[in-house]
Design an enzyme around this catalytic site. Structure first.
Site, PDB file in Angstrom:
ATOM      1  N   LYS A  90      46.551  33.060  29.693  1.00  0.00           N
ATOM      2  CA  LYS A  90      45.724  32.664  30.846  1.00  0.00           C
ATOM      3  C   LYS A  90      44.447  31.936  30.408  1.00  0.00           C
ATOM      4  O   LYS A  90      43.812  31.265  31.210  1.00  0.00           O
ATOM      5  CB  LYS A  90      45.392  33.869  31.723  1.00  0.00           C
ATOM      6  N   ASP A  91      44.069  32.061  29.118  1.00  0.00           N
ATOM      7  CA  ASP A  91      42.885  31.362  28.609  1.00  0.00           C
ATOM      8  C   ASP A  91      43.205  29.946  28.125  1.00  0.00           C
ATOM      9  O   ASP A  91      42.290  29.177  27.821  1.00  0.00           O
ATOM     10  CB  ASP A  91      42.267  32.131  27.435  1.00  0.00           C
ATOM     11  N   THR A 134      33.617  41.974  38.700  1.00  0.00           N
ATOM     12  CA  THR A 134      34.610  41.081  38.106  1.00  0.00           C
ATOM     13  C   THR A 134      33.935  39.767  37.745  1.00  0.00           C
ATOM     14  O   THR A 134      33.024  39.320  38.446  1.00  0.00           O
ATOM     15  CB  THR A 134      35.796  40.806  39.046  1.00  0.00           C
ATOM     16  N   ARG A 138      38.745  34.020  41.115  1.00  0.00           N
ATOM     17  CA  ARG A 138      40.058  34.300  41.707  1.00  0.00           C
ATOM     18  C   ARG A 138      40.105  35.711  42.283  1.00  0.00           C
ATOM     19  O   ARG A 138      40.557  35.928  43.413  1.00  0.00           O
ATOM     20  CB  ARG A 138      41.150  34.139  40.631  1.00  0.00           C
ATOM     21  N   ARG A 139      39.646  36.664  41.495  1.00  0.00           N
ATOM     22  CA  ARG A 139      39.651  38.051  41.974  1.00  0.00           C
ATOM     23  C   ARG A 139      38.673  38.236  43.133  1.00  0.00           C
ATOM     24  O   ARG A 139      38.975  38.920  44.111  1.00  0.00           O
ATOM     25  CB  ARG A 139      39.307  39.003  40.821  1.00  0.00           C
ATOM     26  N   ARG A 160      30.321  40.141  33.001  1.00  0.00           N
ATOM     27  CA  ARG A 160      31.020  39.665  31.812  1.00  0.00           C
ATOM     28  C   ARG A 160      31.044  40.803  30.808  1.00  0.00           C
ATOM     29  O   ARG A 160      30.412  41.828  30.982  1.00  0.00           O
ATOM     30  CB  ARG A 160      30.316  38.445  31.216  1.00  0.00           C
ATOM     31  N   ARG A 166      32.724  46.599  30.568  1.00  0.00           N
ATOM     32  CA  ARG A 166      33.027  46.555  32.002  1.00  0.00           C
ATOM     33  C   ARG A 166      33.259  47.957  32.567  1.00  0.00           C
ATOM     34  O   ARG A 166      32.727  48.307  33.621  1.00  0.00           O
ATOM     35  CB  ARG A 166      34.239  45.652  32.242  1.00  0.00           C
ATOM     36  N   CYS A 253      40.686  26.861  34.148  1.00  0.00           N
ATOM     37  CA  CYS A 253      41.071  28.265  33.991  1.00  0.00           C
ATOM     38  C   CYS A 253      40.197  29.222  34.797  1.00  0.00           C
ATOM     39  O   CYS A 253      40.617  30.325  35.107  1.00  0.00           O
ATOM     40  CB  CYS A 253      40.981  28.667  32.516  1.00  0.00           C
TER      41      CYS A 253
END
Length: 328
Positions: A90-91, A134, A138-139, A160, A166, A253
């Site tokens: 995904k990166d 987050t 997208r989230r 981050r 997190r 991305c």
């Protein structure tokens, strides 16, 4: 004496695997190292590479998106400092990099997102005013859209940091919950810390989420062939469709785009590939969510065509105005 090794005269030397330094990157690279060692008969050593994304504390959208985690590894490959590299797929930017080849996409882990919340709460049990951390637009877009449609009052908070950082926000009481990738927790052996596995019907993952990318120099034909033994054709087809959707939307991305391709079975026979995509404004007020289904792709071109087809339909429904990070 003749060298019959598939990797030539350097077969006695360990292969050098370039990886980011985070616990998660080291864990997933270690899994790949073991698999590569098995198929090549060669020892594999991990070479830690620090990327700009690891040292910068700026928000990802300000420093070029998740592609900043990839650039230093690719430079190390092109310099010959490492023989191959492992990325979270995904990166990986959707544009191919000259001189490098995506040699393998191994079997995908669980692509879903998970919630790690205080007191073991699920998403539907969070109290009014709950703060959810987050770093992903997208989230944020999908969580806020879900909250709007279910009459929930939540606040998405940009964060981050690595998995420990997190989850630490929840443990300290600063946040009520954070959203992470299921695959990351699994590779760290920490799946038990998830309090809710979020259905793709609620939260579509990032294109390629849960999959790894093994990249090496295009000129290393023997190594490309050896690494290719780790490639899973079903995973490759699914992520190719997802990434083609992302590319056709001309989104980076870190844009608020979710996508998931999954194989549909009729009894025991796998006969279709379903691709779902979503683009949304981060406040959740606008969402374009669509899906398409086609025959199981027999080539990467077929898989990519499915992604482009769905992207065209989404653009026709107004997706372009929601992306916010158009390609220049």
């Amino acid at each position: 004496m003749t060298d019959n090794s598939p990797l030539g005269t350097d077969a006695v030397k360990p292969l050098r695997l370039g990886t980011r330094r985070s616990k998660l990157a080291m864990a997933q690279s270690g899994l790949v190292a073991d698999a590569v060692s098995e198929v090549t008969g060669r020892a594999v050593e991990l070479v830690e590479v620090t990327t700009y994304g690891d040292v910068s504390r700026e928000h990802l959208s300000q420093i070029g998106g998740t592609g900043v985690f990839v650039a230093a590894l690719r430079e190390a490959l092109l310099r010959g400092d490492v023989d191959f590299a492992v990325h979270s797929l995904k990166d990986l930017p959707t544009t191919p990099h000259e001189g490098l080849v995506l040699a393998a996409v191994p079997v995908r882990e669980d692509p879903r997102d998970v919630l790690v919340a205080r007191d073991g709460l699920t998403l539907g049990q969070l109290p009014s005013g709950a703060r959810i951390g987050t770093g992903s637009p997208r989230r944020m877009a999908q969580l806020n859209a879900y909250a709007r449609s279910h009459g929930l009052d939540i606040e998405t908070v940009p964060i981050r940091g690595n998995v420990d950082t997190r989850i630490g926000f929840v443990r300290s009481g600063e946040l009520d919950a954070v959203v992470l990738a299921a695959a990351g927790l699994s590779r760290l052996g920490r799946t038990g810390e998830a309090t809710d596995f979020l259905s793709p019907d609620t939260l579509l993952p990032a294109p390629g989420q849960g999959a790894l990318a093994i990249e090496c120099a295009a000129g290393s034909a023997d190594l490309v062939a050896a690494l290719g033994e780790l490639d899973d054709p079903y995973t490759r087809a699914a992520v190719t469709a997802e990434r083609a959707l992302l590319a056709a939307l001309e989104a980076g991305c870190s844009a608020p785009v979710g996508a998931l391709a999954d194989l549909q079975a009729d009894g025991q026979a796998v006969n279709e590939l379903r691709l779902r995509g979503v683009v949304g404004s981060t406040d959740g007020s606008s969402l374009v969510q669509m899906s398409t289904t086609g025959p199981v792709p027999t080539s990467q071109d077929d898989a990519a065509a499915l992604g482009r087809e769905l992207a065209a339909e989404m653009l026709a429904k107004g997706a372009a105005g929601l992306i916010g990070e158009r390609a220049l």
